[in-house]
Design a protein around this motif. Structure first.
Motif, PDB file in Angstrom:
ATOM      1  N   ASN A   6      -8.199 -11.155  -8.222  1.00 15.06           N
ATOM      2  CA  ASN A   6      -7.112 -10.960  -7.257  1.00 15.06           C
ATOM      3  C   ASN A   6      -7.217  -9.607  -6.550  1.00 15.06           C
ATOM      4  O   ASN A   6      -6.922  -9.499  -5.360  1.00 15.06           O
ATOM      5  CB  ASN A   6      -5.750 -11.087  -7.936  1.00 15.06           C
ATOM      6  CG  ASN A   6      -5.454 -12.506  -8.351  1.00 15.06           C
ATOM      7  OD1 ASN A   6      -5.923 -13.457  -7.749  1.00 15.06           O
ATOM      8  ND2 ASN A   6      -4.662 -12.650  -9.398  1.00 15.06           N
ATOM      9  N   LEU A   7      -7.640  -8.589  -7.282  1.00 21.27           N
ATOM     10  CA  LEU A   7      -7.825  -7.278  -6.663  1.00 21.27           C
ATOM     11  C   LEU A   7      -8.945  -7.319  -5.622  1.00 21.27           C
ATOM     12  O   LEU A   7      -8.827  -6.719  -4.550  1.00 21.27           O
ATOM     13  CB  LEU A   7      -8.118  -6.215  -7.724  1.00 21.27           C
ATOM     14  CG  LEU A   7      -6.964  -5.838  -8.646  1.00 21.27           C
ATOM     15  CD1 LEU A   7      -7.437  -4.871  -9.729  1.00 21.27           C
ATOM     16  CD2 LEU A   7      -5.804  -5.237  -7.865  1.00 21.27           C
ATOM     17  N   MET A   8     -10.015  -8.034  -5.917  1.00 16.86           N
ATOM     18  CA  MET A   8     -11.115  -8.142  -4.966  1.00 16.86           C
ATOM     19  C   MET A   8     -10.704  -8.936  -3.726  1.00 16.86           C
ATOM     20  O   MET A   8     -11.107  -8.613  -2.608  1.00 16.86           O
ATOM     21  CB  MET A   8     -12.344  -8.775  -5.621  1.00 16.86           C
ATOM     22  CG  MET A   8     -13.006  -7.882  -6.671  1.00 16.86           C
ATOM     23  SD  MET A   8     -13.508  -6.260  -6.043  1.00 16.86           S
ATOM     24  CE  MET A   8     -12.208  -5.199  -6.645  1.00 16.86           C
ATOM     25  N   ALA A   9      -9.859  -9.933  -3.900  1.00 15.85           N
ATOM     26  CA  ALA A   9      -9.339 -10.682  -2.751  1.00 15.85           C
ATOM     27  C   ALA A   9      -8.445  -9.778  -1.903  1.00 15.85           C
ATOM     28  O   ALA A   9      -8.507  -9.809  -0.662  1.00 15.85           O
ATOM     29  CB  ALA A   9      -8.571 -11.911  -3.221  1.00 15.85           C
ATOM     30  N   LEU A  10      -7.642  -8.962  -2.562  1.00 23.82           N
ATOM     31  CA  LEU A  10      -6.791  -8.012  -1.862  1.00 23.82           C
ATOM     32  C   LEU A  10      -7.641  -7.001  -1.094  1.00 23.82           C
ATOM     33  O   LEU A  10      -7.378  -6.693   0.071  1.00 23.82           O
ATOM     34  CB  LEU A  10      -5.872  -7.305  -2.862  1.00 23.82           C
ATOM     35  CG  LEU A  10      -4.906  -6.265  -2.328  1.00 23.82           C
ATOM     36  CD1 LEU A  10      -3.974  -6.855  -1.286  1.00 23.82           C
ATOM     37  CD2 LEU A  10      -4.106  -5.674  -3.480  1.00 23.82           C
ATOM     38  N   VAL A  67      -0.730  -4.199   5.668  1.00 21.63           N
ATOM     39  CA  VAL A  67      -1.468  -3.564   4.572  1.00 21.63           C
ATOM     40  C   VAL A  67      -0.497  -2.923   3.589  1.00 21.63           C
ATOM     41  O   VAL A  67      -0.633  -3.091   2.371  1.00 21.63           O
ATOM     42  CB  VAL A  67      -2.483  -2.535   5.119  1.00 21.63           C
ATOM     43  CG1 VAL A  67      -3.048  -1.667   3.997  1.00 21.63           C
ATOM     44  CG2 VAL A  67      -3.596  -3.241   5.869  1.00 21.63           C
ATOM     45  N   GLU A  68       0.487  -2.224   4.104  1.00 22.11           N
ATOM     46  CA  GLU A  68       1.465  -1.578   3.220  1.00 22.11           C
ATOM     47  C   GLU A  68       2.187  -2.615   2.368  1.00 22.11           C
ATOM     48  O   GLU A  68       2.348  -2.441   1.161  1.00 22.11           O
ATOM     49  CB  GLU A  68       2.470  -0.772   4.027  1.00 22.11           C
ATOM     50  CG  GLU A  68       3.458  -0.028   3.156  1.00 22.11           C
ATOM     51  CD  GLU A  68       4.378   0.885   3.935  1.00 22.11           C
ATOM     52  OE1 GLU A  68       5.021   1.728   3.291  1.00 22.11           O
ATOM     53  OE2 GLU A  68       4.462   0.766   5.163  1.00 22.11           O
ATOM     54  N   SER A  69       2.613  -3.715   2.972  1.00 21.98           N
ATOM     55  CA  SER A  69       3.334  -4.728   2.187  1.00 21.98           C
ATOM     56  C   SER A  69       2.421  -5.431   1.183  1.00 21.98           C
ATOM     57  O   SER A  69       2.882  -5.857   0.132  1.00 21.98           O
ATOM     58  CB  SER A  69       4.054  -5.725   3.085  1.00 21.98           C
ATOM     59  OG  SER A  69       3.228  -6.251   4.062  1.00 21.98           O
ATOM     60  N   MET A  70       1.130  -5.516   1.462  1.00 23.77           N
ATOM     61  CA  MET A  70       0.213  -6.113   0.493  1.00 23.77           C
ATOM     62  C   MET A  70      -0.008  -5.183  -0.701  1.00 23.77           C
ATOM     63  O   MET A  70      -0.127  -5.646  -1.832  1.00 23.77           O
ATOM     64  CB  MET A  70      -1.140  -6.419   1.149  1.00 23.77           C
ATOM     65  CG  MET A  70      -1.083  -7.564   2.126  1.00 23.77           C
ATOM     66  SD  MET A  70      -2.671  -8.107   2.810  1.00 23.77           S
ATOM     67  CE  MET A  70      -3.633  -6.648   2.974  1.00 23.77           C
ATOM     68  N   LEU A  71      -0.067  -3.888  -0.443  1.00 18.79           N
ATOM     69  CA  LEU A  71      -0.382  -2.934  -1.508  1.00 18.79           C
ATOM     70  C   LEU A  71       0.835  -2.464  -2.292  1.00 18.79           C
ATOM     71  O   LEU A  71       0.694  -2.001  -3.427  1.00 18.79           O
ATOM     72  CB  LEU A  71      -1.113  -1.715  -0.913  1.00 18.79           C
ATOM     73  CG  LEU A  71      -2.480  -2.001  -0.307  1.00 18.79           C
ATOM     74  CD1 LEU A  71      -3.040  -0.742   0.352  1.00 18.79           C
ATOM     75  CD2 LEU A  71      -3.444  -2.525  -1.358  1.00 18.79           C
ATOM     76  N   ILE A  72       2.020  -2.574  -1.729  1.00 18.23           N
ATOM     77  CA  ILE A  72       3.224  -2.045  -2.389  1.00 18.23           C
ATOM     78  C   ILE A  72       3.472  -2.717  -3.739  1.00 18.23           C
ATOM     79  O   ILE A  72       4.042  -2.120  -4.644  1.00 18.23           O
ATOM     80  CB  ILE A  72       4.447  -2.131  -1.455  1.00 18.23           C
ATOM     81  CG1 ILE A  72       5.491  -1.109  -1.884  1.00 18.23           C
ATOM     82  CG2 ILE A  72       5.011  -3.547  -1.386  1.00 18.23           C
ATOM     83  CD1 ILE A  72       6.510  -0.816  -0.811  1.00 18.23           C
ATOM     84  N   SER A  73       3.011  -3.939  -3.895  1.00 21.96           N
ATOM     85  CA  SER A  73       3.204  -4.653  -5.162  1.00 21.96           C
ATOM     86  C   SER A  73       2.404  -4.028  -6.311  1.00 21.96           C
ATOM     87  O   SER A  73       2.635  -4.363  -7.470  1.00 21.96           O
ATOM     88  CB  SER A  73       2.832  -6.114  -5.000  1.00 21.96           C
ATOM     89  OG  SER A  73       1.450  -6.242  -4.729  1.00 21.96           O
TER      90      SER A  73
END
Length: 78
Positions: A6-10, A67-73
């Motif tokens: 999942n991290l690699m997909a992100l 990008v911010e909303s994807m990483l905030i989690s």
């Protein structure tokens, strides 16, 4: 907690939203962020004062909020 796949997909998705000339820089920044995440040390302060400020000039302007909303989690601690 997100797994490695999942991290690699992100990572791939963030790189798609990065200015092409900065993709290597963003990949390196994400490696550090993901290491912090895997060690359960990705704090709100790190996100606000280190991770996002480094990414702002490198990510396509129209994609910055995405990008911010994807990483905030990834934030784990205050």
């Amino acid at each position: 907690m997100l797994g490695e796949r999942n991290l690699m997909a992100l990572r791939s998705r963030v790189l798609e939203l990065t200015k092409s000339e900065y993709q290597e820089d963003v990949a390196a920044i994400l490696i550090l962020a993901f290491r912090k995440y895997q060690q359960q040390q990705l704090s709100q302060d790190y996100f606000n004062y280190s991770l996002m400020p480094q990414l702002v000039p490198l990510v396509k302007a129209e994609a910055l909020q995405t990008v911010e909303s994807m990483l905030i989690s990834l934030i784990q601690t205050n």
